[in-house]
Motif scaffolding. Structure first.
Motif, PDB file in Angstrom:
ATOM      1  N   LEU A 134       0.833  -1.202   0.000  1.00 26.15           N
ATOM      2  CA  LEU A 134       0.000   0.000   0.000  1.00 26.15           C
ATOM      3  C   LEU A 134       0.870   1.256   0.000  1.00 26.15           C
ATOM      4  O   LEU A 134       0.620   2.223  -0.731  1.00 26.15           O
ATOM      5  N   TYR A 135       1.915   1.234   0.813  1.00 30.61           N
ATOM      6  CA  TYR A 135       2.872   2.349   0.861  1.00 30.61           C
ATOM      7  C   TYR A 135       3.510   2.549  -0.512  1.00 30.61           C
ATOM      8  O   TYR A 135       3.605   3.659  -1.025  1.00 30.61           O
ATOM      9  N   ARG A 136       3.958   1.429  -1.096  1.00 25.95           N
ATOM     10  CA  ARG A 136       4.686   1.523  -2.360  1.00 25.95           C
ATOM     11  C   ARG A 136       3.813   2.106  -3.469  1.00 25.95           C
ATOM     12  O   ARG A 136       4.238   2.984  -4.226  1.00 25.95           O
ATOM     13  N   GLU A 137       2.577   1.638  -3.514  1.00 27.59           N
ATOM     14  CA  GLU A 137       1.637   2.119  -4.515  1.00 27.59           C
ATOM     15  C   GLU A 137       1.406   3.633  -4.354  1.00 27.59           C
ATOM     16  O   GLU A 137       1.415   4.391  -5.321  1.00 27.59           O
ATOM     17  N   THR A 138       1.218   4.053  -3.120  1.00 28.54           N
ATOM     18  CA  THR A 138       0.973   5.467  -2.826  1.00 28.54           C
ATOM     19  C   THR A 138       2.178   6.320  -3.220  1.00 28.54           C
ATOM     20  O   THR A 138       2.052   7.372  -3.853  1.00 28.54           O
ATOM     21  N   ILE A 139       3.356   5.845  -2.860  1.00 30.62           N
ATOM     22  CA  ILE A 139       4.575   6.619  -3.105  1.00 30.62           C
ATOM     23  C   ILE A 139       4.910   6.685  -4.592  1.00 30.62           C
ATOM     24  O   ILE A 139       5.387   7.707  -5.084  1.00 30.62           O
ATOM     25  N   LYS A 140       4.609   5.603  -5.317  1.00 31.26           N
ATOM     26  CA  LYS A 140       4.770   5.637  -6.776  1.00 31.26           C
ATOM     27  C   LYS A 140       3.887   6.733  -7.363  1.00 31.26           C
ATOM     28  O   LYS A 140       4.310   7.486  -8.251  1.00 31.26           O
ATOM     29  N   PHE A 180       2.810   9.399  -5.787  1.00 33.24           N
ATOM     30  CA  PHE A 180       3.417  10.681  -5.382  1.00 33.24           C
ATOM     31  C   PHE A 180       4.535  11.064  -6.349  1.00 33.24           C
ATOM     32  O   PHE A 180       4.661  12.220  -6.761  1.00 33.24           O
ATOM     33  N   SER A 181       5.350  10.069  -6.673  1.00 34.81           N
ATOM     34  CA  SER A 181       6.504  10.312  -7.530  1.00 34.81           C
ATOM     35  C   SER A 181       6.058  10.793  -8.917  1.00 34.81           C
ATOM     36  O   SER A 181       6.580  11.768  -9.457  1.00 34.81           O
ATOM     37  N   LEU A 182       5.059  10.116  -9.483  1.00 39.04           N
ATOM     38  CA  LEU A 182       4.539  10.516 -10.798  1.00 39.04           C
ATOM     39  C   LEU A 182       3.894  11.895 -10.748  1.00 39.04           C
ATOM     40  O   LEU A 182       3.990  12.675 -11.693  1.00 39.04           O
ATOM     41  N   LYS A 197      12.374   8.181   0.106  1.00 43.32           N
ATOM     42  CA  LYS A 197      13.758   8.493  -0.263  1.00 43.32           C
ATOM     43  C   LYS A 197      14.178   7.673  -1.485  1.00 43.32           C
ATOM     44  O   LYS A 197      14.798   8.190  -2.419  1.00 43.32           O
ATOM     45  N   GLU A 198      13.816   6.389  -1.456  1.00 36.44           N
ATOM     46  CA  GLU A 198      14.130   5.498  -2.571  1.00 36.44           C
ATOM     47  C   GLU A 198      13.541   6.023  -3.886  1.00 36.44           C
ATOM     48  O   GLU A 198      14.155   5.908  -4.942  1.00 36.44           O
ATOM     49  N   GLY A 210      17.873   8.781   5.321  1.00 39.93           N
ATOM     50  CA  GLY A 210      18.846   9.156   4.282  1.00 39.93           C
ATOM     51  C   GLY A 210      18.678  10.554   3.707  1.00 39.93           C
ATOM     52  O   GLY A 210      19.307  10.893   2.714  1.00 39.93           O
ATOM     53  N   TYR A 211      17.811  11.342   4.305  1.00 41.34           N
ATOM     54  CA  TYR A 211      17.606  12.706   3.794  1.00 41.34           C
ATOM     55  C   TYR A 211      18.653  13.670   4.349  1.00 41.34           C
ATOM     56  O   TYR A 211      18.886  13.711   5.553  1.00 41.34           O
TER      57      TYR A 211
END
Ligand code: ZN
Ligand code: FE
Ligand code: FE
Ligand code: ZN
Length: 267
Positions: free
Chosen positions: A177-183, A185-187, A217-218, A250-251
Motif C-alpha cells: 500500500l505504501y509503495r503504490e501510494t509513493i509511486k 506521489f513520484s509521478l 527516499k528510494e 537518508g535525507y
C-alpha cells in the motif's frame, strides 16, 4: 533548524493564538523559516453545513492571506511563508482549483481527513474504527491520498499516514500500500510532509513512519517539515526527533517553497 511549514491559528476555530504569537514563539526557538497552513474553509459543503470549529470561514481567507503578507515584513531574520492546509474531497476539485489560484500562496498542503464524509482523525468519531474493517479503512485512506496527489492541486501531502492516529492498525503488511501510494506521489511530483503532530497523538509517533519515509527516499520524493502547531508553544515541537528520522531515512535536505516554486536547504 528545520522549517516549520504547518502552523494553525485561532482562525480555524480549534487552535489558540494569533499569527504574531506564533512568530514570537518561532523567533524565541531560533527558527529561521516558518509557514502558516491554516485550514481552508469547508468549500465542498453548503455554507450552512460548514463547521466553524473545524476550519476558517470563507470570508476569512482574504484576511488570512493579507495579514500574513503584511506581518512577514515585521520579522527580520525569520522567513514567513503563506500556505494553506486543504482537505481533499473527491468531486470538488474544480471548485477548489478556482479558490487556490485566487491568491499567490507559497505552497498548498493537501490533506485527507475524511473517508466518505467520516472525519477519521476526529476523536469524537473514533467509533468508526470499531464499526469498519481497519484494513479496508487503510486501503480507502491511501487510495484517497493517491487521488489527492494526482489531482495536481497540491505541492505537499500532509501527515501521510494520519490514519494511524489512534493506534488502530491492520494485520496485513502495509508495504504494498505504501509503495503504490509513493509511486503515485513520484509521478505526481509532490512532496511528503514529515509531521510531528503524531508524537502528541495517541499513536505517539511521527507521520509518516520510518518505512514510509525510507521508501520516499528510494523514489526521490522531496520532504518538508511541520509541527501542525495548534498553540504557539507547539512551534517546532518534536523537530529533533523529526531530524533524526530524516537522517536515518537518508535525507540531507528539505524542501522550501516560495510562490509555489520549490528549492532545497541542507539539514
Ligand atoms: Zn487543525
Ligand atoms: Fe491535517
Ligand atoms: Fe494541520
Ligand atoms: Zn494538519
Amino acid at each position: 533548524m528545520l522549517p516549520d511549514y504547518h502552523l494553525h491559528t485561532s482562525r480555524c476555530g480549534h487552535a489558540t493564538g494569533e499569527t504574531g504569537e506564533y512568530l514570537v514563539s518561532a523567533a524565541a526557538a531560533g527558527m529561521t523559516e516558518v509557514g502558516f497552513a491554516d485550514h481552508i474553509y469547508m468549500y465542498w459543503l453548503p455554507v450552512e453545513r460548514r463547521d466553524p470549529s473545524l476550519a476558517m470561514r470563507e470570508e476569512e481567507l482574504p484576511l488570512y492571506f493579507r495579514q500574513i503578507k503584511e506581518i512577514k515584513f515585521s520579522c527580520p531574520g525569520l522567513s514567513v511563508k503563506c500556505g494553506l492546509e486543504v482537505d481533499f474531497v473527491p468531486g470538488s476539485e474544480k471548485e477548489l482549483a478556482g479558490v487556490l489560484t485566487s491568491y499567490p500562496f507559497d505552497y498548498i498542503i493537501g490533506s485527507v481527513h475524511y473517508i466518505d464524509g467520516w472525519g477519521f482523525d476526529n476523536p469524537s468519531l473514533i467509533d468508526g474504527y470499531r464499526s469498519m474493517d481497519v484494513a479496508e479503512i487503510y486501503r480507502r485512506y491511501f487510495d484517497l491520498l493517491g487521488q489527492a496527489a494526482k489531482s495536481g492541486l497540491f505541492d505537499i501531502m500532509a501527515h501521510p499516514d494520519l490514519v494511524k492516529k489512534f493506534g488502530f492498525r491492520p494485520e496485513e503488511d502495509l508495504l504494498p500500500l505504501y509503495r503504490e501510494t509513493i509511486k503515485t506521489f513520484s509521478l505526481a511530483g509532490v512532496c511528503v510532509e514529515v509531521n510531528t503532530a503524531g508524537l502528541r497523538a495517541p499513536v505517539g509517533e511521527i507521520y509518516p513512519d520510518l518505512i514510509f519515509l525510507q521508501l520516499c527516499k528510494e523514489y526521490g520524493i522531496p520532504v518538508t517539515t511541520g509541527s501542525d502547531a495548534h498553540r504557539p508553544d507547539q512551534v517546532g515541537a518534536g523537530f529533533p526527533e523529526a531530524k533524526t528520522l530524516l537522517k536515518i531515512a537518508g535525507y540531507n535536505e528539505v524542501a522550501v517553497f516560495e510562490n509555489r516554486n520549490i528549492s532545497f536547504i541542507k539539514i
